[in-house]
Design a protein around this motif. Sequence first.
Motif, PDB file in Angstrom:
ATOM      1  N   ILE A 205       0.844  -1.210   0.000  1.00  0.00           N
ATOM      2  CA  ILE A 205       0.000   0.000   0.000  1.00  0.00           C
ATOM      3  C   ILE A 205       0.872   1.251   0.000  1.00  0.00           C
ATOM      4  CG2 ILE A 205      -1.973  -1.068   1.155  1.00  0.00           C
ATOM      5  CD1 ILE A 205      -0.897   0.360   3.778  1.00  0.00           C
ATOM      6  N   THR A 208      -0.316   4.789  -0.832  1.00  0.00           N
ATOM      7  CA  THR A 208      -1.454   5.418  -0.145  1.00  0.00           C
ATOM      8  C   THR A 208      -1.416   5.232   1.374  1.00  0.00           C
ATOM      9  OG1 THR A 208      -2.653   3.408  -0.652  1.00  0.00           O
ATOM     10  CG2 THR A 208      -3.085   5.290  -2.082  1.00  0.00           C
ATOM     11  N   GLN A 210      -1.472   5.933   5.051  1.00  0.00           N
ATOM     12  CA  GLN A 210      -2.100   7.076   5.716  1.00  0.00           C
ATOM     13  C   GLN A 210      -1.229   7.548   6.882  1.00  0.00           C
ATOM     14  OE1 GLN A 210      -5.511   8.142   4.527  1.00  0.00           O
ATOM     15  NE2 GLN A 210      -4.369   7.087   2.931  1.00  0.00           N
ATOM     16  N   VAL A 230      -9.325  -1.469  14.191  1.00  0.00           N
ATOM     17  CA  VAL A 230     -10.574  -2.137  13.816  1.00  0.00           C
ATOM     18  C   VAL A 230     -10.318  -3.029  12.599  1.00  0.00           C
ATOM     19  CG1 VAL A 230     -11.973  -0.247  14.712  1.00  0.00           C
ATOM     20  CG2 VAL A 230     -11.301  -0.237  12.312  1.00  0.00           C
ATOM     21  N   PHE A 588     -10.428   0.223   5.752  1.00  0.00           N
ATOM     22  CA  PHE A 588     -10.241   0.440   4.308  1.00  0.00           C
ATOM     23  C   PHE A 588     -10.836  -0.700   3.500  1.00  0.00           C
ATOM     24  CE2 PHE A 588      -7.030   2.902   6.375  1.00  0.00           C
ATOM     25  CZ  PHE A 588      -7.056   4.086   5.663  1.00  0.00           C
TER      26      PHE A 588
HETATM   27  N1  LIG Z   1      -3.468   3.022   3.318  1.00  0.00           N
HETATM   28  C1  LIG Z   1      -4.054   2.114   2.585  1.00  0.00           C
HETATM   29  N2  LIG Z   1      -4.195   2.281   1.253  1.00  0.00           N
HETATM   30  C2  LIG Z   1      -4.809   1.342   0.498  1.00  0.00           C
HETATM   31  N3  LIG Z   1      -5.302   0.216   0.963  1.00  0.00           N
HETATM   32  C3  LIG Z   1      -5.179  -0.006   2.276  1.00  0.00           C
HETATM   33  C4  LIG Z   1      -4.563   0.915   3.162  1.00  0.00           C
HETATM   34  N4  LIG Z   1      -4.580   0.398   4.392  1.00  0.00           N
HETATM   35  C5  LIG Z   1      -5.199  -0.797   4.299  1.00  0.00           C
HETATM   36  N5  LIG Z   1      -5.552  -1.042   3.035  1.00  0.00           N
HETATM   37  C6  LIG Z   1      -6.235  -2.222   2.515  1.00  0.00           C
HETATM   38  O1  LIG Z   1      -7.272  -2.569   3.413  1.00  0.00           O
HETATM   39  C7  LIG Z   1      -7.426  -3.977   3.475  1.00  0.00           C
HETATM   40  C8  LIG Z   1      -7.333  -4.433   4.904  1.00  0.00           C
HETATM   41  O2  LIG Z   1      -5.999  -4.315   5.339  1.00  0.00           O
HETATM   42  P1  LIG Z   1      -5.400  -5.322   6.416  1.00  0.00           P
HETATM   43  O3  LIG Z   1      -5.745  -6.730   6.066  1.00  0.00           O
HETATM   44  O4  LIG Z   1      -3.981  -4.965   6.601  1.00  0.00           O
HETATM   45  O5  LIG Z   1      -6.273  -4.886   7.663  1.00  0.00           O
HETATM   46  P2  LIG Z   1      -6.320  -5.529   9.123  1.00  0.00           P
HETATM   47  O6  LIG Z   1      -6.478  -4.393  10.064  1.00  0.00           O
HETATM   48  O7  LIG Z   1      -5.153  -6.429   9.333  1.00  0.00           O
HETATM   49  O8  LIG Z   1      -7.659  -6.331   9.031  1.00  0.00           O
HETATM   50  P3  LIG Z   1      -8.227  -7.512   9.975  1.00  0.00           P
HETATM   51  O9  LIG Z   1      -8.090  -7.085  11.391  1.00  0.00           O
HETATM   52  O10 LIG Z   1      -9.644  -7.603   9.559  1.00  0.00           O
HETATM   53  O11 LIG Z   1      -7.469  -8.732   9.648  1.00  0.00           O
HETATM   54  C9  LIG Z   1      -6.357  -4.569   2.568  1.00  0.00           C
HETATM   55  O12 LIG Z   1      -6.914  -4.840   1.315  1.00  0.00           O
HETATM   56  C10 LIG Z   1      -5.331  -3.453   2.459  1.00  0.00           C
HETATM   57  O13 LIG Z   1      -4.622  -3.522   1.254  1.00  0.00           O
END
Ligand SMILES: Nc1ncnc2c1ncn2[C@@H]1O[C@H](COP(=O)(O)OP(=O)(O)OP(=O)(O)O)[C@@H](O)[C@H]1O
Length: 790
Positions: A205, A208, A210, A230, A588
Amino acid sequence: MQNYERELAKELEYFQKTIALVKAQLEKKLETSERSRGNLLSSRKEMWDEAAHSSDDFDNVVEISQYLEELNMKTASYLAGTNEIQKLEKMQDSPYFARVDFSEADTQEKEKIYIGRYSLIDDDTHNMYVFDWRSPIAGIFYRYELGQVQYQAPGGIIRGNVSLKRQYEIKRGKFEYFFDANVQIVDEFLRKLLSKNASSRMTSIVETIQKDQDIIIRDSKNELLMVQGVAGSGKTSVALHRVAYLMYQGLSSKLSSNNIAILSPNALFAKYISNVLPELGEDNVETLAFEEICNQVFGKDFQAAQTRNQFFEKLITCTIGTQKYLMKSSMEFKASNTFVTMLKRLVAYYERKLIPFADVAYNHQQLFDRHLLKAKLLNGDARTPIALRLKRIETMILKEIREENKFRLAELERFIDKYPDHIYESQAFARMLSIRENRILLAYIRKFTEIDYEALYRKMFHDKSLFYALAKGLELPENMEEIRLQTDELLSLKSSQYGDALAITFLKIKLAGCDSYKNIKQVVIDEVQDYYPIHFEILNLLFPKAKYTVLGDVNQTIEKQTALTFYEDVERILDKKSSALLTLSKSFRCTNQIIAFSTKFITELTRPKTPASIDGGCQGRLSPVWTRLTFSGGLNPPLNEVSFNDTPVKQECFSRDGVPPEIISGANRADLDEGLKEFIESMEEQGYKSICILCKSLKESAALYSRINDSIDVVLMDDTYITELSGTFITPIYMAKGLEFDAVLVYDVDDMHYQSAYDKKLLYIASTRALHRLALFYMGKQSRFLIESE
Ligand SMILES: Nc1ncnc2c1ncn2[C@@H]1O[C@H](COP(=O)(O)OP(=O)(O)OP(=O)(O)O)[C@@H](O)[C@H]1O
């Protein structure tokens, strides 16, 4: 518009210059690589011709090892070259994705900083064409809007002004467009990105990232960084980008991929995330599941214990309330601080009282007295693990026996000579008798120099008075005796539960130590909410000096109710000099509609009014736990500023609209299966590439699979599935943790299946796996939680 055209022309010029430089460097690297490949092949041939086939004499072995050393060096340099080539090839496709114009406060000279996945420098002029996204100056792209900024450079803080932020769409070597970043446009860019289908493996990522994610990625202040985020807030993505960042930083601090361990829930998840680091140009890092650590600690001699997934399955499929309660409370007890204290007491007690030392006699004389052996153990260096001290005692005894052995052989020979009728030669016969005798003696000695960990663990539960002596002064669960008796019975049947496997692992490391992971300096734990105190105690023993990044979501536990206080336990046990708890609250992954629907399955997390008291005098260190990063300065926050904040941890959503979740009922099983199949077909027709049907248990998943796999192309995803996540799958909810799919279909959401607080959390986990579409199927009475969420 004219302005845009003018800027575009300048950008195209820069782009072409950059691509020309990439091409020139690539050509050079390819040539060098070809040469070093030839070199490597001829060295290999030379080694083979000169030395390899006559390796029986010692000189040749030395010669071979010299050849091998040279070969290793040449191979490493060839591979490094290949890695560079791959990076340049990727740069040819897209050399950079952003630019910031930065004027340093002191000089006021404006620099155009182009930011890409990797850096690009002109070797002749030393001009930096592209900065690596992890370089200190690139951080301002992620953290700031236009205006005053600052960043931490190796030599100190640099302040200045950003007058332009620009992003580029460059794909397959083609400059498509650029836009100057204001918040709306960036959001639009991100929205487009998030609207795509899920990929079969997680992707980077980097374009993008954040602000709040970047702060976590680049944190270097804290030895323990805890992230509560979350579902879908990017915890896993952030964890992997942080690893890439640490490795980049490691160029100076000598941290490489083999100094980092990522702990993940299972092999499928490890496979799912395995793309990200190579995509970022880094070596992959070993991803371990906790069970693998247990197996590594025990080697082959540990009888197959229950895995975490097997535990979940058993718990979820158990229909008898009392049994379920016993299973859960037993697990909770065995993974608790209380039980860890009991295990530590057991180790101390074992050392003093339980080792069955015995006198050692040989050749009619006493060599060692049992009291002396015990004193030797107790007087040894207490920092050396007991098992090692016992091994040293064994070596000492065996040395003495070896000394005596020649007298014993002589005696045996004399004895044999008294009976000349046998057919053997007396010397050989004496040696044979002595070997037999020694084998029996060794077994006798090993009764006290070797530890049977499982037997010791069992003794603890079997011996009631020992058990309660170890528990003296500790608060025990109200059904303690039931847990003790059941564990004793199961262990006697050689069946240990997941909690027992963890406890025996702890016991073994405490008694014998473990050096397998001593090179690990950074540990990253994803899905940390599923860990218990005993997990952290084990990690502490395995990686005593490591720094930690732990990421989780206390709303996504399966079998336990956890609050934010969970992180206090983590902090207390890992006991690092500096720590912080940061939160990620924006999801996201899912559309607005899916987030709004799934949020109803959880309660909002708030920090406790008064932090729970903690044993061991740690109160003074509590405050950093509740430190939450805030952007106090609006859009342009100072770097890494932390301040106290009482705000509840909210769930927000990156604004992306989609179809509302659907609740579909069936009149009977056949009708429900038919509805499910039709829904899958319609998802496929609409172009969704990954579809997942989530059942409550593996047993139910397997039953559904056998009913529909004739008419639908579907894969049953169990513990052994470690392939790509593309297609249609059926799996239990607990197996889908951490994963994501275009469409998620939750099956059998009736009021029998989903009625407790734990079931409600399962619904949260299940529904937040969906990127675009969510449907819930039921027959009979729909779950009370669906009614509540309407
Ligand atoms: N800054 C960002 N820009 C683009 N996509 C993002 C960004 N941050 C997260 N995502 C996307 O959001 C989705 C969820 O990310 P990720 O699996 O890392 O979340 P998580 O917090 O580990 O989720 P969970 O707790 O449900 O397992 C992925 O598809 C990831 O690529």
